[in-house]
Write a protein that holds these residues in place. Structure first.
Motif, PDB file in Angstrom:
ATOM      1  N   TRP A  97       0.757  -1.196  -0.130  1.00  0.00           N
ATOM      2  CA  TRP A  97       0.084  -0.184  -0.044  1.00  0.00           C
ATOM      3  C   TRP A  97       0.867   1.274   0.040  1.00  0.00           C
ATOM      4  N   VAL A  98       0.454   2.492  -0.291  1.00  0.00           N
ATOM      5  CA  VAL A  98       1.067   3.573  -0.335  1.00  0.00           C
ATOM      6  C   VAL A  98       1.284   4.020   0.949  1.00  0.00           C
ATOM      7  N   GLY A  99       0.636   3.617   1.934  1.00  0.00           N
ATOM      8  CA  GLY A  99       0.680   4.125   3.342  1.00  0.00           C
ATOM      9  C   GLY A  99       0.065   3.262   4.165  1.00  0.00           C
ATOM     10  N   THR A 100       0.118   3.351   5.458  1.00  0.00           N
ATOM     11  CA  THR A 100      -0.627   2.329   6.478  1.00  0.00           C
ATOM     12  C   THR A 100      -1.931   2.537   6.036  1.00  0.00           C
ATOM     13  N   PRO A 101      -2.796   1.364   6.504  1.00  0.00           N
ATOM     14  CA  PRO A 101      -4.291   1.645   6.357  1.00  0.00           C
ATOM     15  C   PRO A 101      -4.926   2.892   7.224  1.00  0.00           C
ATOM     16  N   ALA A 102      -4.496   3.345   8.259  1.00  0.00           N
ATOM     17  CA  ALA A 102      -4.819   4.168   9.062  1.00  0.00           C
ATOM     18  C   ALA A 102      -4.894   5.527   8.402  1.00  0.00           C
TER      19      ALA A 102
END
Length: 213
Positions: A97-102
């Motif tokens: 992912w491009v970042g964490t889910p949060a």
């Protein structure tokens, strides 16, 4: 991070997100610099009628940074093979992912709340502005579940808590859970389903908190 050898069914091409554009990517043989998947929408996801909310809104809402358990504090693309081992959390070798889910949901929810125009203003968690309400969202699940070799669904779940910004007393609390079936058993389809689940999730949270303005 657990790395597994993908079965033959993972040989289909995967779609990666770059902003709102779609790019073709490889499967388990994808190169390490593959563009990461992104569920964050850069366009308006609020219906036009919802944007015609009263301009007399006087309440300022602050969205605290979305929190999540430690196992979700990563940009690793995680999934379950429920038909083999429901308890084992697996990760794609190259997809991420491009970042964490949060982080991704924080961006989407803030954007959605701001576009809804139900509030005088919606502040981010880092803002120093004065607010009457604080919305906290704790993410409890963000995973793609494969229920069969050729079937699965994206799952996002969490709990929203609305607080009085002055004394931090709880005004309301609600749990949310969204699932979207995959069109094909692939990482790309999982990312697409997760993007759709994200839209449903932030829409439901926004609609719930809007009733308290």
């Amino acid at each position: 991070m657990i790395v597994v050898r993908m079965p033959r069914l993972w040989g289909s091409a995967r779609l990666g997100f770059l902003g709102t554009a779609f790019l073709l990517g490889g499967c388990a043989t994808a190169t390490p610099w593959q563009v990461p998947y992104n569920i964050s929408a850069l366009h308006s996801s609020v219906p036009a009628e919802a944007q015609k909310a009263s301009h007399n809104a006087q309440v300022v809402l602050q969205l605290a940074s979305v929190s999540a358990p430690s196992w979700l504090d990563t940009n690793t693309y995680q999934y379950h093979l429920l038909y083999q081992n429901p308890q084992m959390l697996l990760s794609y070798r190259d997809a991420r992912w491009v970042g964490t889910p949060a982080e991704m949901l924080d961006m989407r929810l803030l954007q959605h709340l701001q576009q809804s125009q139900h509030w005088k203003a919606v502040l981010s968690g880092q803002s120093s502005g004065a607010a009457q309400y604080v919305l906290r969202l704790h993410l409890s699940n963000f995973v793609v579940n494969f229920t069969a070799p050729q079937a699965g669904q994206a799952l996002i779940a969490g709990t929203a808590t609305l607080l009085n910004a002055h004394n931090y007393q709880v005004i309301a609390q609600q749990s949310f859970r969204q699932t979207v079936p995959l069109k094909t058993a692939s990482a790309a389809a999982g990312a697409a389903a997760m993007t759709q689940a994200g839209s449903h999730f932030v829409g439901a949270v926004s609609a719930w908190v809007d009733q308290y303005q």
